[in-house]
Scaffold this motif. Sequence first.
Motif, mmCIF file in Angstrom:
data_model
loop_
_atom_site.group_PDB
_atom_site.id
_atom_site.type_symbol
_atom_site.label_atom_id
_atom_site.label_comp_id
_atom_site.label_asym_id
_atom_site.label_seq_id
_atom_site.Cartn_x
_atom_site.Cartn_y
_atom_site.Cartn_z
ATOM 1 N N PHE A 46 116.840 66.947 -8.418
ATOM 2 C CA PHE A 46 116.715 68.083 -7.500
ATOM 3 C C PHE A 46 117.958 68.971 -7.572
ATOM 4 C CE2 PHE A 46 117.254 70.174 -3.409
ATOM 5 C CZ PHE A 46 115.988 70.674 -3.156
ATOM 6 N N LEU A 47 119.132 68.355 -7.615
ATOM 7 C CA LEU A 47 120.383 69.104 -7.592
ATOM 8 C C LEU A 47 120.805 69.611 -8.972
ATOM 9 C CD1 LEU A 47 122.385 66.825 -5.113
ATOM 10 C CD2 LEU A 47 121.360 69.050 -4.625
ATOM 11 N N ARG A 168 109.696 60.897 -3.071
ATOM 12 C CA ARG A 168 110.109 62.299 -2.939
ATOM 13 C C ARG A 168 109.700 62.872 -1.592
ATOM 14 N NH1 ARG A 168 106.882 64.915 -7.145
ATOM 15 N NH2 ARG A 168 107.776 66.843 -6.314
ATOM 16 N N ASP A 169 108.521 62.461 -1.126
ATOM 17 C CA ASP A 169 107.968 63.011 0.113
ATOM 18 C C ASP A 169 108.866 62.729 1.312
ATOM 19 O OD1 ASP A 169 105.956 64.402 1.500
ATOM 20 O OD2 ASP A 169 105.009 62.538 2.133
ATOM 21 N N VAL A 174 110.698 67.107 -2.720
ATOM 22 C CA VAL A 174 109.366 67.533 -3.168
ATOM 23 C C VAL A 174 109.440 68.820 -3.978
ATOM 24 C CG1 VAL A 174 107.129 68.414 -2.366
ATOM 25 C CG2 VAL A 174 108.088 66.350 -1.345
ATOM 26 N N GLU A 175 110.335 69.746 -3.598
ATOM 27 C CA GLU A 175 110.321 71.089 -4.192
ATOM 28 C C GLU A 175 110.952 71.188 -5.577
ATOM 29 O OE1 GLU A 175 110.555 71.398 0.322
ATOM 30 O OE2 GLU A 175 111.571 70.266 -1.245
ATOM 31 N N SER A 176 111.478 70.121 -6.116
ATOM 32 C CA SER A 176 112.090 70.163 -7.440
ATOM 33 C C SER A 176 111.075 70.561 -8.499
ATOM 34 C CB SER A 176 112.676 68.783 -7.792
ATOM 35 O OG SER A 176 112.976 68.694 -9.163
ATOM 36 N N VAL A 177 111.332 71.652 -9.219
ATOM 37 C CA VAL A 177 110.376 72.140 -10.213
ATOM 38 C C VAL A 177 110.134 71.124 -11.335
ATOM 39 C CG1 VAL A 177 110.027 73.882 -12.022
ATOM 40 C CG2 VAL A 177 110.633 74.587 -9.693
ATOM 41 N N PRO A 178 111.172 70.481 -11.912
ATOM 42 C CA PRO A 178 110.875 69.472 -12.952
ATOM 43 C C PRO A 178 110.033 68.314 -12.428
ATOM 44 C CG PRO A 178 113.196 70.083 -13.011
ATOM 45 C CD PRO A 178 112.629 70.681 -11.764
ATOM 46 N N LEU A 179 110.278 67.884 -11.189
ATOM 47 C CA LEU A 179 109.514 66.763 -10.637
ATOM 48 C C LEU A 179 108.089 67.176 -10.278
ATOM 49 C CD1 LEU A 179 112.226 65.007 -8.425
ATOM 50 C CD2 LEU A 179 111.501 64.437 -10.756
ATOM 51 N N ILE A 180 107.910 68.389 -9.769
ATOM 52 C CA ILE A 180 106.548 68.907 -9.537
ATOM 53 C C ILE A 180 105.804 68.975 -10.865
ATOM 54 C CG2 ILE A 180 105.196 70.926 -8.861
ATOM 55 C CD1 ILE A 180 107.424 71.627 -6.885
ATOM 56 N N THR A 181 106.473 69.493 -11.881
ATOM 57 C CA THR A 181 105.867 69.642 -13.203
ATOM 58 C C THR A 181 105.391 68.304 -13.744
ATOM 59 O OG1 THR A 181 107.225 71.589 -13.680
ATOM 60 C CG2 THR A 181 106.298 70.415 -15.569
ATOM 61 N N GLU A 219 106.018 78.870 -15.524
ATOM 62 C CA GLU A 219 106.625 78.817 -16.859
ATOM 63 C C GLU A 219 107.025 77.389 -17.214
ATOM 64 O OE1 GLU A 219 109.685 81.767 -16.602
ATOM 65 O OE2 GLU A 219 108.304 83.439 -16.980
ATOM 66 N N SER A 220 107.494 76.624 -16.222
ATOM 67 C CA SER A 220 107.830 75.216 -16.467
ATOM 68 C C SER A 220 106.578 74.422 -16.828
ATOM 69 C CB SER A 220 108.487 74.612 -15.222
ATOM 70 O OG SER A 220 108.663 73.215 -15.370
ATOM 71 N N LEU A 221 105.506 74.596 -16.066
ATOM 72 C CA LEU A 221 104.271 73.860 -16.317
ATOM 73 C C LEU A 221 103.700 74.171 -17.696
ATOM 74 C CD1 LEU A 221 102.613 74.283 -12.816
ATOM 75 C CD2 LEU A 221 103.144 72.084 -13.878
ATOM 76 N N VAL A 222 103.644 75.440 -18.042
ATOM 77 C CA VAL A 222 103.061 75.833 -19.325
ATOM 78 C C VAL A 222 103.899 75.305 -20.484
ATOM 79 C CG1 VAL A 222 102.523 77.807 -20.814
ATOM 80 C CG2 VAL A 222 101.850 77.843 -18.404
ATOM 81 N N ALA A 223 105.217 75.441 -20.386
ATOM 82 C CA ALA A 223 106.097 74.996 -21.470
ATOM 83 C C ALA A 223 106.053 73.480 -21.647
ATOM 84 C CB ALA A 223 107.528 75.459 -21.215
ATOM 85 N N VAL A 224 106.095 72.740 -20.544
ATOM 86 C CA VAL A 224 106.104 71.275 -20.637
ATOM 87 C C VAL A 224 104.750 70.756 -21.103
ATOM 88 C CG1 VAL A 224 106.312 69.137 -19.308
ATOM 89 C CG2 VAL A 224 107.961 70.979 -18.968
ATOM 90 N N ALA A 225 103.664 71.325 -20.602
ATOM 91 C CA ALA A 225 102.339 70.879 -21.033
ATOM 92 C C ALA A 225 102.155 71.093 -22.533
ATOM 93 C CB ALA A 225 101.257 71.628 -20.258
ATOM 94 N N ASN A 226 102.500 72.281 -23.007
ATOM 95 C CA ASN A 226 102.381 72.542 -24.437
ATOM 96 C C ASN A 226 103.347 71.686 -25.242
ATOM 97 O OD1 ASN A 226 100.336 74.800 -25.033
ATOM 98 N ND2 ASN A 226 101.428 75.610 -23.265
#
Length: 436
Positions: A46-47, A168-169, A174-181, A219-226
Amino acid sequence: MLAQEFIRRKRDGKALAPADIAEFIGGLTSGSVSEGQAAAFAMAVFLRGMSRDEAVALTEAMRDSGTVLDWKDLDRPVVDKHSTGGVGDNVSLMLAPMLAALGCAVPMISGRGLGHTGGTLDKLDSIPGYVSQPGLDLFRKVVREAGCAVIGQTADLAPADKRLYAIRDVTGTVESVPLITASILSKKLAAGLGQLVLDVKTGTGAFMATPEAARELTESLVAVANGAGLKTSALITDMNEPLASAAGNAVEVINALDYLTGAKRDPRLHEVTIALGAELLRLAGLAGSEAEGRAMLEQVLSSGKAAEHFQAMASGLGGPKDLLAKFRSHLPKAPVIRPVMASEEGVVTLIDARALGLAVIELGGGRRVASDRIDHAVGLTELAGKTASVGRDRPLALIHARDEASFARAAAMVRGAYRLGEAPPVSSPVLTRIGA
């Protein structure tokens, strides 16, 4: 590798090796990594964030923590869509059978309500007999026979995600973009997909309230998924007002079945559903262009084939065999159904969609804590959208309540969610495309 050394490395902003990430997630799954260590890791991420390569490795490790489905025996594209959640967002209920009617296999793993946003599983649970968390054998059978199955995450799929999300909850991460991804994509990768389209919400009714935050996550989701080998693109869609004219559980299923049968189609909801479907058909190579994909989707709606696939899915998972013909009698109905009127006449210029989602929770249609039971009958319908004229002849909404007291509380919240003016606001586009 010592877990504490792994955590210290991320805490200090150093890169994590894929092998170490896989070992740590393996320990999280087996229990050799403690909750305290998992919480410390989540806070360090998160940090400090994660590089793209680290996020891909984390996503793949979480995918591999359980069963990874294989659909190689199917001669159809295996596709799915995922929404980050919003108010009145029942797109999955229509889009899965529409895609199935066009020759796709849609093994859709969905979730329950989170905060003010509705959950697809809670909506489907309002259908009598529908088994929203079947075993993998039944899941596979329904996908093969009906072309689609919308179910919840089973214990076999990405179990590391379940454990890490619970931690996380309660630790403010929860709001960490890498962890959400990683959380979103690990389940999609475990489902064995070939193509995925993402619907990232932004606005008052979304978790990503600003366009900037929505674009960062997209952008994180698309890049990591691909990066993990899943062909993916995304749309950012507006959640500054409810997507459908209904918010709740049974009421959104009714809205979806009205849509599939042609009885009623909310314009904004239709635009997002068709756009997401056309993008998936393009990704899967079934349509040569967006325009061709749109035409294909419109055809299976008008022919009734999409509605037939919904019926096949619902009955295959235990629902009534005559659901499509008699859905209003099968689905639960609230005892109190009455309009809530605006305090004055005017044109809707602003809607706090989050407040409407909270009104559904106040009625009992959502959860304050995870153990709360859902009242599937309650909710809001005939929601006035932006630019609508309201007053003596047009209510803000119809409230479906269990009793008079909850009706009164929800009515006050609905009135507070709307702002009225004299002139229509300038409309904003309902979606923005983010490339594959």
